[in-house]
Design an enzyme around this catalytic site. Sequence first.
Site, PDB file in Angstrom:
ATOM      1  N   LYS A  22      52.365 -34.985 -18.366  1.00  0.00           N
ATOM      2  CA  LYS A  22      51.866 -34.379 -19.609  1.00  0.00           C
ATOM      3  C   LYS A  22      52.392 -32.949 -19.768  1.00  0.00           C
ATOM      4  O   LYS A  22      52.927 -32.584 -20.812  1.00  0.00           O
ATOM      5  CB  LYS A  22      50.327 -34.363 -19.600  1.00  0.00           C
ATOM      6  CG  LYS A  22      49.730 -33.546 -20.738  1.00  0.00           C
ATOM      7  CD  LYS A  22      48.224 -33.545 -20.718  1.00  0.00           C
ATOM      8  CE  LYS A  22      47.589 -32.518 -19.830  1.00  0.00           C
ATOM      9  NZ  LYS A  22      47.597 -31.137 -20.342  1.00  0.00           N
ATOM     10  N   ASN A  23      52.221 -32.140 -18.724  1.00  0.00           N
ATOM     11  CA  ASN A  23      52.564 -30.726 -18.878  1.00  0.00           C
ATOM     12  C   ASN A  23      54.067 -30.496 -18.999  1.00  0.00           C
ATOM     13  O   ASN A  23      54.493 -29.492 -19.570  1.00  0.00           O
ATOM     14  CB  ASN A  23      51.987 -29.903 -17.715  1.00  0.00           C
ATOM     15  CG  ASN A  23      50.480 -29.739 -17.863  1.00  0.00           C
ATOM     16  OD1 ASN A  23      49.908 -30.104 -18.884  1.00  0.00           O
ATOM     17  ND2 ASN A  23      49.838 -29.186 -16.834  1.00  0.00           N
ATOM     18  N   CYS A 123      38.471 -21.407 -24.127  1.00  0.00           N
ATOM     19  CA  CYS A 123      38.451 -22.861 -23.969  1.00  0.00           C
ATOM     20  C   CYS A 123      37.479 -23.177 -22.856  1.00  0.00           C
ATOM     21  O   CYS A 123      36.948 -22.275 -22.221  1.00  0.00           O
ATOM     22  CB  CYS A 123      39.832 -23.406 -23.675  1.00  0.00           C
ATOM     23  SG  CYS A 123      40.345 -23.105 -22.001  1.00  0.00           S
ATOM     24  N   ARG A 128      41.535 -17.606 -21.001  1.00  0.00           N
ATOM     25  CA  ARG A 128      42.952 -17.937 -21.205  1.00  0.00           C
ATOM     26  C   ARG A 128      43.636 -17.085 -22.287  1.00  0.00           C
ATOM     27  O   ARG A 128      43.990 -17.569 -23.359  1.00  0.00           O
ATOM     28  CB  ARG A 128      43.097 -19.424 -21.494  1.00  0.00           C
ATOM     29  CG  ARG A 128      42.527 -20.260 -20.388  1.00  0.00           C
ATOM     30  CD  ARG A 128      42.717 -21.728 -20.606  1.00  0.00           C
ATOM     31  NE  ARG A 128      44.011 -22.198 -20.140  1.00  0.00           N
ATOM     32  CZ  ARG A 128      44.314 -23.494 -20.038  1.00  0.00           C
ATOM     33  NH1 ARG A 128      43.440 -24.397 -20.370  1.00  0.00           N
ATOM     34  NH2 ARG A 128      45.488 -23.863 -19.599  1.00  0.00           N
ATOM     35  N   ASP A 313      44.728 -27.780 -11.221  1.00  0.00           N
ATOM     36  CA  ASP A 313      44.515 -29.054 -11.917  1.00  0.00           C
ATOM     37  C   ASP A 313      44.098 -30.186 -10.984  1.00  0.00           C
ATOM     38  O   ASP A 313      43.822 -31.293 -11.454  1.00  0.00           O
ATOM     39  CB  ASP A 313      45.796 -29.456 -12.683  1.00  0.00           C
ATOM     40  CG  ASP A 313      45.998 -28.620 -13.943  1.00  0.00           C
ATOM     41  OD1 ASP A 313      45.080 -27.871 -14.317  1.00  0.00           O
ATOM     42  OD2 ASP A 313      47.085 -28.723 -14.554  1.00  0.00           O
ATOM     43  N   ARG A 405      43.545 -37.434 -23.247  1.00  0.00           N
ATOM     44  CA  ARG A 405      44.510 -36.350 -23.411  1.00  0.00           C
ATOM     45  C   ARG A 405      45.531 -36.362 -22.279  1.00  0.00           C
ATOM     46  O   ARG A 405      46.652 -35.879 -22.461  1.00  0.00           O
ATOM     47  CB  ARG A 405      43.802 -34.988 -23.395  1.00  0.00           C
ATOM     48  CG  ARG A 405      43.051 -34.662 -24.676  1.00  0.00           C
ATOM     49  CD  ARG A 405      42.560 -33.223 -24.634  1.00  0.00           C
ATOM     50  NE  ARG A 405      43.616 -32.373 -24.125  1.00  0.00           N
ATOM     51  CZ  ARG A 405      43.460 -31.385 -23.247  1.00  0.00           C
ATOM     52  NH1 ARG A 405      42.275 -31.095 -22.788  1.00  0.00           N
ATOM     53  NH2 ARG A 405      44.477 -30.682 -22.829  1.00  0.00           N
TER      54      ARG A 405
HETATM   55  C1  UD1 Z   1      49.336 -24.509 -17.443  1.00  0.00           C
HETATM   56  C2  UD1 Z   1      48.970 -25.971 -17.485  1.00  0.00           C
HETATM   57  C3  UD1 Z   1      47.560 -26.182 -16.956  1.00  0.00           C
HETATM   58  C4  UD1 Z   1      47.415 -25.558 -15.572  1.00  0.00           C
HETATM   59  C5  UD1 Z   1      47.877 -24.110 -15.580  1.00  0.00           C
HETATM   60  C6  UD1 Z   1      47.890 -23.477 -14.199  1.00  0.00           C
HETATM   61  C7  UD1 Z   1      50.203 -26.809 -19.395  1.00  0.00           C
HETATM   62  C8  UD1 Z   1      50.176 -27.359 -20.771  1.00  0.00           C
HETATM   63  N1  UD1 Z   1      49.045 -26.436 -18.858  1.00  0.00           N
HETATM   64  O1  UD1 Z   1      48.435 -23.832 -18.323  1.00  0.00           O
HETATM   65  O2  UD1 Z   1      47.322 -27.590 -16.891  1.00  0.00           O
HETATM   66  O3  UD1 Z   1      46.055 -25.606 -15.190  1.00  0.00           O
HETATM   67  O4  UD1 Z   1      49.213 -24.022 -16.113  1.00  0.00           O
HETATM   68  O5  UD1 Z   1      48.693 -24.207 -13.340  1.00  0.00           O
HETATM   69  O6  UD1 Z   1      51.231 -26.758 -18.758  1.00  0.00           O
HETATM   70  N2  UD1 Z   1      46.995 -15.748 -18.180  1.00  0.00           N
HETATM   71  C9  UD1 Z   1      46.843 -14.476 -18.682  1.00  0.00           C
HETATM   72  N3  UD1 Z   1      47.617 -14.105 -19.747  1.00  0.00           N
HETATM   73  C10 UD1 Z   1      48.535 -14.953 -20.311  1.00  0.00           C
HETATM   74  C11 UD1 Z   1      48.676 -16.246 -19.782  1.00  0.00           C
HETATM   75  C12 UD1 Z   1      47.898 -16.625 -18.706  1.00  0.00           C
HETATM   76  O7  UD1 Z   1      46.041 -13.692 -18.208  1.00  0.00           O
HETATM   77  O8  UD1 Z   1      49.216 -14.546 -21.262  1.00  0.00           O
HETATM   78  C13 UD1 Z   1      46.162 -16.167 -17.028  1.00  0.00           C
HETATM   79  C14 UD1 Z   1      45.273 -17.382 -17.362  1.00  0.00           C
HETATM   80  O9  UD1 Z   1      44.075 -16.958 -17.964  1.00  0.00           O
HETATM   81  C15 UD1 Z   1      45.068 -17.968 -15.996  1.00  0.00           C
HETATM   82  C16 UD1 Z   1      46.400 -17.708 -15.293  1.00  0.00           C
HETATM   83  O10 UD1 Z   1      47.024 -16.647 -16.016  1.00  0.00           O
HETATM   84  O11 UD1 Z   1      44.055 -17.279 -15.314  1.00  0.00           O
HETATM   85  C17 UD1 Z   1      47.330 -18.889 -15.224  1.00  0.00           C
HETATM   86  O12 UD1 Z   1      47.480 -19.444 -16.506  1.00  0.00           O
HETATM   87  P1  UD1 Z   1      48.826 -20.158 -16.962  1.00  0.00           P
HETATM   88  O13 UD1 Z   1      49.677 -20.418 -15.772  1.00  0.00           O
HETATM   89  O14 UD1 Z   1      49.410 -19.405 -18.093  1.00  0.00           O
HETATM   90  O15 UD1 Z   1      48.267 -21.546 -17.513  1.00  0.00           O
HETATM   91  P2  UD1 Z   1      48.750 -22.334 -18.783  1.00  0.00           P
HETATM   92  O16 UD1 Z   1      50.215 -22.185 -18.981  1.00  0.00           O
HETATM   93  O17 UD1 Z   1      47.854 -22.055 -19.914  1.00  0.00           O
END
Ligand code: UD1
Length: 427
Positions: A22-23, A123, A128, A313, A405
């Site tokens: 999915k990701n 969420c 996030r 995850d 999903r």
């Molecule tokens: C992706 C995955 C999700 C997985 C996560 C961590 C997808 C669609 N989703 O989510 O399934 O759980 O990686 O492996 O691929 N953060 C910030 N600022 C930002 C972005 C992130 O502070 O601009 C923080 C988030 O709140 C979180 C951490 O960084 O605490 C990691 O998040 P991130 O790796 O960005 O997760 P996603 O890409 O949203």
Amino acid sequence: MDRIIIKGGRRLTGRIPISGAKNAALTLMPCALLTDEPLTLRNLPRLADVDSFGHLLNQLGVSTMIEGARQGEFGRVMTLRASTIVSTVAPYDIVRKMRASILVLGPLLARAGEATVSLPGGCAIGNRPIDLHLKALQALGAEIELAAGYVRAIAPAGGLTGGTIRFPAVSVGATENALMAAVLAKGTTVVENAAREPEITDLAMCLNAMGARISGLRTDTLTIEGVDRLHGATYSVMPDRIEAGSYACAAMITGGSLELVGARRETMPAILSGLEDAGAVIESGDNGIKVSADGGIKPLSLSTAPFPAFPTDMQAQFMAMLSLAEGTSLLTETIFENRYMHVPELNRMGADIEVRGRSAVVRGVGHLVGAPVMATDLRASMSLVLAGLAAEGETQVHRVYHLDRGYERLEEKLQAVGADIERASDG
Ligand code: UD1
């Protein structure tokens, strides 16, 4: 609304085909925005999130055509083509349902010079924010405006220019947006402290197949030499390591033996070593991974962290498994602040789990008992399915749309290996 009904206590044995990730799918699909030529993605999973992402891309001007897979192939084949971009706006209605919509920001900005995306907001598993995505785009020269719940990114008149992006924290999504924006920027971009998740490597390999020049794959420093244009390509989505890990937990929690066809060992090092430490016997070969258990589960101490460490995850699924361990386990969540929503539901089934700040103390119990349960996110829902497979009596998992999903043909795959599981509709 649909429910999943499980009668627990059956030992699962047999083969489960692992679907496309999915990701990975959700970051490969927006690559179509980067070229006017067709991008064909093979092994795309049939999932609600993939459909939603397709609808979002349709609104931006991308045509999507689905064909059946070739014989012996799983998943679908989708050809995406963005001959012209007709809109650069990802509206609230779609973004609020699927956070990954933020992944159109980088490619739209690179191709059309601007992008407007609704802010995803909070969420179920935490705040996030998207600050890291925005910092990355600013490092390439984009101007960012925030207004009325939307973020608007605008490229300078001459287009994006390469630069150094130093992430203060590891983010999968921000690394993906940075890559998709930098491939068409002028000059060289270096991304430091990049996420190393296998889905990032899948993205970089797909972009390179489209004519991008990305090096440093699998490391935390990615170098992108910008090119003038990208061309079409055909690319096969990697197998879903989280789906594979979830079914590995199903083998463990039922004392069974499952062959996870297509699963790739190198994409799941911490998941497999965690399973081995819990007592699983793991065999891997060219066709996948076999996970066998004898019914005993040893307690573990695990902390979630970016790849190659243990993935957030998989935290909920391991917790379900460890609720039946012979001793006390400690799980610590370092990625998302609010990812223990499954704990009260597992406790309702007889588990003994106590949340202490960012950690959860899981005291193994002798057995779980079926109950009606519901979860607020995808992986939490899977932890309840796993608990249901091992529990005495009947478990009803509500809010099945979370599972849809991210788990393709869940009931079918589990029925085929001996589970008593079915979907019922209330309406
Ligand atoms: C992706 C995955 C999700 C997985 C996560 C961590 C997808 C669609 N989703 O989510 O399934 O759980 O990686 O492996 O691929 N953060 C910030 N600022 C930002 C972005 C992130 O502070 O601009 C923080 C988030 O709140 C979180 C951490 O960084 O605490 C990691 O998040 P991130 O790796 O960005 O997760 P996603 O890409 O949203």
